[in-house]
Design an enzyme around this catalytic site. Structure first.
Site, PDB file in Angstrom:
ATOM      1  N   ASP A  48      -5.151 -16.995  63.564  1.00  0.00           N
ATOM      2  CA  ASP A  48      -6.462 -15.794  63.577  1.00  0.00           C
ATOM      3  C   ASP A  48      -6.530 -15.171  62.210  1.00  0.00           C
ATOM      4  OD1 ASP A  48      -7.810 -14.485  66.752  1.00  0.00           O
ATOM      5  OD2 ASP A  48      -7.798 -13.598  64.773  1.00  0.00           O
ATOM      6  N   ASP A  85      -8.994 -20.458  58.101  1.00  0.00           N
ATOM      7  CA  ASP A  85     -10.532 -20.425  58.705  1.00  0.00           C
ATOM      8  C   ASP A  85      -9.969 -21.985  58.879  1.00  0.00           C
ATOM      9  OD1 ASP A  85     -12.686 -20.894  59.753  1.00  0.00           O
ATOM     10  OD2 ASP A  85     -13.958 -19.917  57.160  1.00  0.00           O
ATOM     11  N   ASN A 112      -9.034 -23.504  70.172  1.00  0.00           N
ATOM     12  CA  ASN A 112      -9.158 -22.181  70.785  1.00  0.00           C
ATOM     13  C   ASN A 112     -10.472 -21.470  69.942  1.00  0.00           C
ATOM     14  OD1 ASN A 112      -9.370 -19.479  72.915  1.00  0.00           O
ATOM     15  ND2 ASN A 112      -8.402 -18.556  71.871  1.00  0.00           N
ATOM     16  N   TYR A 183     -23.889 -21.863  71.337  1.00  0.00           N
ATOM     17  CA  TYR A 183     -22.785 -21.426  72.155  1.00  0.00           C
ATOM     18  C   TYR A 183     -22.711 -22.680  73.057  1.00  0.00           C
ATOM     19  CZ  TYR A 183     -18.481 -19.682  74.784  1.00  0.00           C
ATOM     20  OH  TYR A 183     -17.443 -19.831  75.159  1.00  0.00           O
ATOM     21  N   LYS A 187     -20.410 -25.820  72.242  1.00  0.00           N
ATOM     22  CA  LYS A 187     -18.970 -26.445  73.875  1.00  0.00           C
ATOM     23  C   LYS A 187     -18.923 -27.563  74.280  1.00  0.00           C
ATOM     24  CE  LYS A 187     -16.600 -22.943  73.198  1.00  0.00           C
ATOM     25  NZ  LYS A 187     -14.828 -22.927  73.232  1.00  0.00           N
ATOM     26  N   THR A 217     -12.834 -11.719  77.659  1.00  0.00           N
ATOM     27  CA  THR A 217     -12.427 -11.626  76.704  1.00  0.00           C
ATOM     28  C   THR A 217     -14.001 -11.162  75.333  1.00  0.00           C
ATOM     29  OG1 THR A 217     -13.782 -13.502  75.296  1.00  0.00           O
ATOM     30  CG2 THR A 217     -11.458 -14.218  76.770  1.00  0.00           C
TER      31      THR A 217
END
Length: 316
Positions: A48, A85, A112, A183, A187, A217
């Site tokens: 992360d 990263d 993810n 986005y 995706k 989330t």
């Protein structure tokens, strides 16, 4: 761990002996996946970058990954934090290197990591477009490429792996989402990447699938605040990210043998196999159409075709 994540059972779990790298695992879905893999006996690389929901730097940059890794270890599991990263070649390479250097192997990659910068199309800046495609699409491609190179080398050395990749798409990638052109495009691109990777890497013992989750989330709890809210009466929390993780864990285990190149939607207690672009009504006149004839034919075919599902944010 919480009740959603039982104490680790390294000897008997579904993923006992496997090493799993999860990107964007400091919060939300990634955290839920990392904890669920650990509960099934996996050793986990918790990646992360520790950024804010829009990708901007946060003060606790290394905190989320460290916290999840510590949570796994406190429950008796094995985990290491990685703060690179993964949308850079160096960060993606170091993710794989961390798994190999710490545990001597890598069996499963869960892509993810991501963030959102929502804006209506006419107001969307080039930087907002580039940033979201970078983290979601390039951030899938580069870890996958580096992991695949390792697994290909294993296979060519005579020890083919039982490797698994789970990519994270979205309903926005399947249907589109108003105010999320960047986005949605990213995706949707993840789905194309998944299909190509599954076809190319199967010969090396690598299975690649995608999941389109619906869960609460940092990216969804504001945009879809009403539908994502946890029930106040203590009934089943359909939007809890932990609901998605069992499918991801199974796809990341050896038990999913033979399942590759597929897309699953997961929400609450529901799992759906998505069936993508397939030929629908067709007309073939064995000769060239005029524009007017093509239009008349297209309208006739549309009358026979199944109407598309409404996209997110559209009137229903």
């Amino acid at each position: 761990m919480t009740d959603d994540h039982p104490t680790v059972s390294a000897a008997t779990g579904l993923c006992a002996g496997r090493v799993v790298a999860v990107t964007g695992a400091g919060r939300g879905l990634g955290r839920a996946h990392a904890l669920a893999f650990a509960a099934e006996g996996a050793r986990v690389v918790v990646n992360d970058l520790g950024v804010r929901p829009d990708g901007s730097p946060a003060e606790d940059a290394g905190g989320p990954a460290d916290a999840v890794a510590a949570e796994i270890r406190a429950a008796g599991g094995e985990a290491v934090a990685h703060g690179g990263d993964v949308a850079t070649p160096a960060g993606a390479a170091s993710l794989v290197a961390t798994a190999l250097g710490t545990y001597g192997r890598l069996d499963t990659l869960v892509n993810n990591a991501g963030f959102v910068r929502d804006r209506m199309l006419v107001n969307l800046t080039e930087d907002e477009w580039d940033a979201v495609l970078r983290v979601h699409l390039k951030g899938h491609f580069l870890p996958l490429q580096h992991a695949a190179a390792h697994w290909r080398a294993q296979a060519k050395a005579g020890t083919p792996p039982q490797a698994r990749v789970i990519n994270t798409s979205s309903g926005a990638g399947l249907l589109g989402s108003i105010g999320q052109a960047n986005y949605s495009a990213a995706k949707a691109g993840v789905l194309g990447l998944t299909l190509v990777a599954a076809a190319e890497l199967g010969r090396y013992g690598v299975q690649v699938n995608a999941v389109a989750p619906a869960a609460r989330t940092r990216m969804t709890e504001r945009t879809f605040a009403e539908t994502m809210a946890a029930p106040a009466d203590g009934t089943f929390d359909a939007m809890a990210p932990e609901n998605v993780s069992p499918l991801v864990v199974w796809l990341g285990s050896a038990a999913s043998e033979g399942v590759t190149g597929r897309v699953f939607a997961a929400e609450g207690g529901r799992i759906t196999v998505m069936e993508g672009w397939r030929p629908g009504p067709t007309a073939d006149r064995q000769a060239r159409f005029t524009p007017a004839e093509a239009g008349d034919t297209a309208r006739g075919l549309l009358e026979e075709a199944t109407a598309p599902e409404p996209m997110y944010g559209a009137p229903r």
